[in-house]
Design an enzyme around this catalytic site. Structure first.
Site, PDB file in Angstrom:
ATOM      1  N   GLU A  81       0.036 -16.565 -10.681  1.00 47.66           N
ATOM      2  CA  GLU A  81       1.003 -15.659 -11.323  1.00 47.66           C
ATOM      3  C   GLU A  81       2.442 -16.013 -10.949  1.00 47.66           C
ATOM      4  O   GLU A  81       3.373 -15.432 -11.494  1.00 47.66           O
ATOM      5  CB  GLU A  81       0.693 -14.214 -10.942  1.00 47.66           C
TER       6      GLU A  81
ATOM      7  N   TYR B 267       0.840  -1.196   0.000  1.00 46.42           N
ATOM      8  CA  TYR B 267       0.000   0.000   0.000  1.00 46.42           C
ATOM      9  C   TYR B 267       0.875   1.246   0.000  1.00 46.42           C
ATOM     10  O   TYR B 267       0.571   2.232  -0.668  1.00 46.42           O
ATOM     11  CB  TYR B 267      -0.926   0.006   1.217  1.00 46.42           C
TER      12      TYR B 267
END
Length: 151
Positions: free
Chosen positions: A150, A92
């Site tokens: 991924e 973040y």
């Protein structure tokens, strides 16, 4: 006009909402949106094919028109999320710095939480500063599956 369809994906049902021009939202689970017609459009087909390709490990980049609705700040965060490469993660704090609001980690978290187009706008690629898995609209188990997919 808005259209919706439930797509049965490998990670569970996804309710896809689009208009004639772009993808508006993806909701985890089955929902019946108000003010939208249940119809599988050409764009809806493209969305489903690309999501399926992604979940099968065959697609790394989406090629879809997007029109997420949100505040200017939220759209700035969502655009930053689109720059996180496949297979990579950011915190973040990284996103807050990227959008030139280094003290806005908490606000970035809230915008991330309100992302209307998960998977395509890859909010699953945002993790805690210490590497921890933090909240995800589809549930942490789905976030972990997407990140494992991924590699």
């Amino acid at each position: 006009m808005k259209y919706w369809e439930v797509y049965e994906s490998k990670i569970g049902p996804l309710t896809i909402i689009c208009d004639d021009e772009a993808l508006l939202s993806i909701d985890f689970g089955r929902t019946e949106p108000e003010h939208a017609t249940k119809k599988r459009t050409e764009l809806m087909n493209r969305i489903c094919v690309q999501v399926e390709e992604y979940l099968s490990g065959e697609r790394r980049v989406f090629d879809l028109p997007l029109k997420p609705e949100g505040t200017e700040f939220q759209r700035k965060v969502w655009n930053a999320l689109l720059t996180i490469p496949y297979g990579e993660t950011k915190s973040y704090k990284d996103i807050a710095v990227q959008i030139e609001n280094p003290k806005g980690c908490r606000a970035v978290g809230m915008a991330n939480n309100r992302n209307p187009i998960p998977i395509i706008i890859p909010c699953h690629r945002v993790i805690g500063a210490n590497g921890s898995m933090v909240g995800y609209g589809g549930g942490l188990d789905i976030k972990v599956k997407l990140l494992e997919l991924e590699g």
